[in-house]
Design an enzyme around this catalytic site. Structure first.
Site, PDB file in Angstrom:
ATOM      1  N   SER A  14      46.861  -9.376  15.260  1.00 53.93           N
ATOM      2  CA  SER A  14      46.816 -10.156  16.511  1.00 53.93           C
ATOM      3  C   SER A  14      45.574  -9.686  17.403  1.00 53.93           C
ATOM      4  O   SER A  14      44.380  -9.496  16.874  1.00 53.93           O
ATOM      5  CB  SER A  14      48.110  -9.831  17.387  1.00 53.93           C
ATOM      6  OG  SER A  14      47.995 -10.960  18.321  1.00 53.93           O
ATOM      7  N   GLU A 108      50.408 -21.059  13.177  1.00 54.40           N
ATOM      8  CA  GLU A 108      50.372 -20.341  14.393  1.00 54.40           C
ATOM      9  C   GLU A 108      49.206 -20.621  15.031  1.00 54.40           C
ATOM     10  O   GLU A 108      48.351 -21.571  14.566  1.00 54.40           O
ATOM     11  CB  GLU A 108      50.302 -18.907  14.090  1.00 54.40           C
ATOM     12  CG  GLU A 108      49.173 -18.328  13.114  1.00 54.40           C
ATOM     13  CD  GLU A 108      49.210 -17.068  13.117  1.00 54.40           C
ATOM     14  OE1 GLU A 108      48.727 -16.284  14.090  1.00 54.40           O
ATOM     15  OE2 GLU A 108      49.534 -16.285  12.159  1.00 54.40           O
ATOM     16  N   HIS A 138      52.828 -16.082  13.516  1.00 54.53           N
ATOM     17  CA  HIS A 138      52.050 -15.073  14.117  1.00 54.53           C
ATOM     18  C   HIS A 138      52.480 -13.743  13.243  1.00 54.53           C
ATOM     19  O   HIS A 138      53.595 -13.259  13.628  1.00 54.53           O
ATOM     20  CB  HIS A 138      51.989 -14.829  15.391  1.00 54.53           C
ATOM     21  CG  HIS A 138      50.824 -13.971  16.036  1.00 54.53           C
ATOM     22  ND1 HIS A 138      49.727 -14.404  15.798  1.00 54.53           N
ATOM     23  CD2 HIS A 138      51.206 -12.833  16.719  1.00 54.53           C
ATOM     24  CE1 HIS A 138      49.059 -13.252  16.443  1.00 54.53           C
ATOM     25  NE2 HIS A 138      49.925 -12.444  17.078  1.00 54.53           N
TER      26      HIS A 138
END
Length: 167
Positions: A14, A108, A138
């Site tokens: 991320s 995502e 994700h």
């Protein structure tokens, strides 16, 4: 601390994946040695949120509900420039980076951050492996061994990093 760069790998997920990729740009720009490789899971590479998937995948992504990306990017960039390559590595010059593995879920909002980054890196001559996993969300590899897609992806990442570190 005595570690040789060819014995170091970066990895992140991320925002951490985005930081890992941006750190590669900064190291290269400063003329410092680069690590052997980098694996990034659902990396945020575009703080300007220009990727189409921020809109088209918003309803499909259980981890990033509509509007969340804008809030996260505001926290991440603050008063900085969202288009600066150290905030949005996608917008930087990617030439000279070490081998990369990018893994992202098809469902995502950050999908296009990975697919566009991989394409741009390939054009710049960077060795890139990209996995876009159908039906995944994700940072799905981090849930291994809970389901086979995550386990396969994490095994792939481990094999990639080991291969790069043992060259």
């Amino acid at each position: 601390q005595g570690y040789h760069p060819e014995r170091i790998a970066f990895a992140g997920d991320s925002a951490g994946g985005g930081i890992a990729l941006a750190a590669l740009l900064k190291l290269r720009d400063d003329g410092l040695p680069l690590p052997a490789a980098c694996a990034a899971f659902s990396p945020c590479t575009d703080a300007t949120l220009s990727g189409e998937s921020h809109t088209t995948r918003a309803q499909a992504d259980p981890c990033t509900p509509p509007g969340a990306s804008e809030v996260y990017m505001n926290w991440y960039v603050g008063n900085g420039d969202a288009a600066h390559p150290y905030a949005s590595s996608l917008l930087g010059d990617l030439a000279g980076l070490p081998p990369l593995l990018l893994q992202v879920g098809e469902d995502e909002v950050l999908r296009d951050d990975s697919t566009r980054f991989a394409q741009k890196a390939l054009v710049a001559g960077v060795p890139v492996q990209l996995r876009v996993e159908k039906g995944m969300f994700h940072c799905f590899p981090l849930l291994a061994p809970l389901f086979p897609e995550a386990t396969r992806a994490l095994d792939e990442a481990c094999a990639f990093l080991l291969e790069q570190l043992h060259r």
